[in-house]
Design a protein around this motif. Structure first.
Motif, PDB file in Angstrom:
ATOM      1  N   GLU A  77      37.091 105.261  94.097  1.00 37.77           N
ATOM      2  CA  GLU A  77      38.623 105.396  93.728  1.00 37.77           C
ATOM      3  C   GLU A  77      38.592 106.806  93.477  1.00 37.77           C
ATOM      4  OE1 GLU A  77      40.815 102.790  93.996  1.00 37.77           O
ATOM      5  OE2 GLU A  77      39.181 101.741  94.937  1.00 37.77           O
ATOM      6  N   ARG A  85      44.990 102.388 100.966  1.00 36.03           N
ATOM      7  CA  ARG A  85      44.165 101.514 100.435  1.00 36.03           C
ATOM      8  C   ARG A  85      44.070 100.334 101.238  1.00 36.03           C
ATOM      9  NH1 ARG A  85      43.028 102.026  94.705  1.00 36.03           N
ATOM     10  NH2 ARG A  85      43.241 100.053  94.538  1.00 36.03           N
ATOM     11  N   GLU A 180      44.313  92.149  85.165  1.00 33.55           N
ATOM     12  CA  GLU A 180      44.505  93.471  86.305  1.00 33.55           C
ATOM     13  C   GLU A 180      43.558  94.292  85.534  1.00 33.55           C
ATOM     14  OE1 GLU A 180      48.403  94.766  86.546  1.00 33.55           O
ATOM     15  OE2 GLU A 180      49.277  93.076  87.835  1.00 33.55           O
ATOM     16  N   GLY A 184      41.787  96.350  90.602  1.00 34.24           N
ATOM     17  CA  GLY A 184      42.490  95.535  91.314  1.00 34.24           C
ATOM     18  C   GLY A 184      42.918  94.265  90.324  1.00 34.24           C
ATOM     19  N   TRP A 185      42.969  93.118  91.048  1.00 36.37           N
ATOM     20  CA  TRP A 185      43.392  91.945  89.921  1.00 36.37           C
ATOM     21  C   TRP A 185      42.298  90.764  90.226  1.00 36.37           C
ATOM     22  CZ3 TRP A 185      43.910  87.910  93.257  1.00 36.37           C
ATOM     23  CH2 TRP A 185      44.652  88.014  94.372  1.00 36.37           C
ATOM     24  N   ARG A 202      43.324  93.704  96.050  1.00 35.49           N
ATOM     25  CA  ARG A 202      44.161  94.661  95.481  1.00 35.49           C
ATOM     26  C   ARG A 202      45.097  95.253  96.765  1.00 35.49           C
ATOM     27  NH1 ARG A 202      38.664  98.416  96.201  1.00 35.49           N
ATOM     28  NH2 ARG A 202      38.707  98.911  98.369  1.00 35.49           N
TER      29      ARG A 202
END
Length: 221
Positions: A77, A85, A180, A184-185, A202
């Motif tokens: 990242e 992405r 989150e 991401g989640w 994500r």
């Protein structure tokens, strides 16, 4: 959950379109499960692919993952604005199991729960990401630390790190725990079909997702 994982990427094909033996083994793991698999519902029209199944010491399939969208790869990242992405969502199905004896009869295996699904989803998201500016040799230490954090969060679903999200499961609204992070989640909930559901992703919003039983898991190979 005392399980082992058999990793299987999207099924490779030999010349002439025939599946290779490794692909058949991957599909077999899903077909051996005594519970239904879940994925995104028909509103999602993109690619779908098998990922991995987790098994108990006696070889029984206990959980597994099905991916949707772009196949994720491990990414640093970097935080670069405008960097493309991958967009994906992975659905984790976990068999709802009570506390039970191990295969050799010497102890008890931990019962599965919504927390099990939340932990598997959290670790799944971590497996494809690590922070930018980190030396590659430190990634294992970072993953160990973050895995412990994911377990602590999954064990406190009513804590401040989680919110509630209502999403359809087989067309009926169901409640999920949702959080989150910079990576991401993650979400987790349960169904009326004897399984717990986890999901992570994500680049795809979790708020518009729905889940449904996979009618033919072999079609994803």
């Amino acid at each position: 959950m005392e399980t082992t994982s058999r990793v299987g990427a999207q099924a490779p094909a030999a010349e002439g379109g025939q599946q290779l033996p490794s692909a058949r083994r991957t599909v077999d793991g899903y077909l051996q499960a005594p519970f239904p698999w879940y994925g995104l519902d028909e509103a999602f029209t993109g690619p779908r692919w098998l990922m991995q199944v987790g098994t108990a010491a006696d070889g029984a399939v206990e959980h597994g993952s099905i991916g949707h969208g772009d196949e994720p790869s491990v990414r640093v990242e970097t935080g670069v604005v405008g960097e493309p992405r991958e967009k994906f969502a992975v659905v984790v199905t976990v068999a709802a199991q009570p506390s039970r004896r191990s295969a050799d009869g010497t102890g008890l295996l931990e019962a599965t729960s919504v927390s099990s699904a939340a932990w598997l989803a959290g670790v799944g998201l971590l497996s494809f990401t690590w922070p930018g500016q980190m030396d590659h040799s430190l990634r294992d230490d970072w993953l160990d630390q973050q895995t412990e954090t994911a377990w602590a969060l999954a064990d406190d679903l009513d804590g401040p790190e989680w919110s509630k999200l209502s999403l359809p499961v087989d067309g009926v609204a169901a409640s999920f725990y949702y959080r989150e992070s910079e990576f991401g989640w993650v979400l987790a909930g349960t169904t009326d079909a004897g399984v717990h559901l986890g999901a992570y992703g994500r680049g795809m919003s979790a708020y518009g997702l729905g889940f449904a039983v996979v009618k033919d898991v072999s079609a994803y190979a």
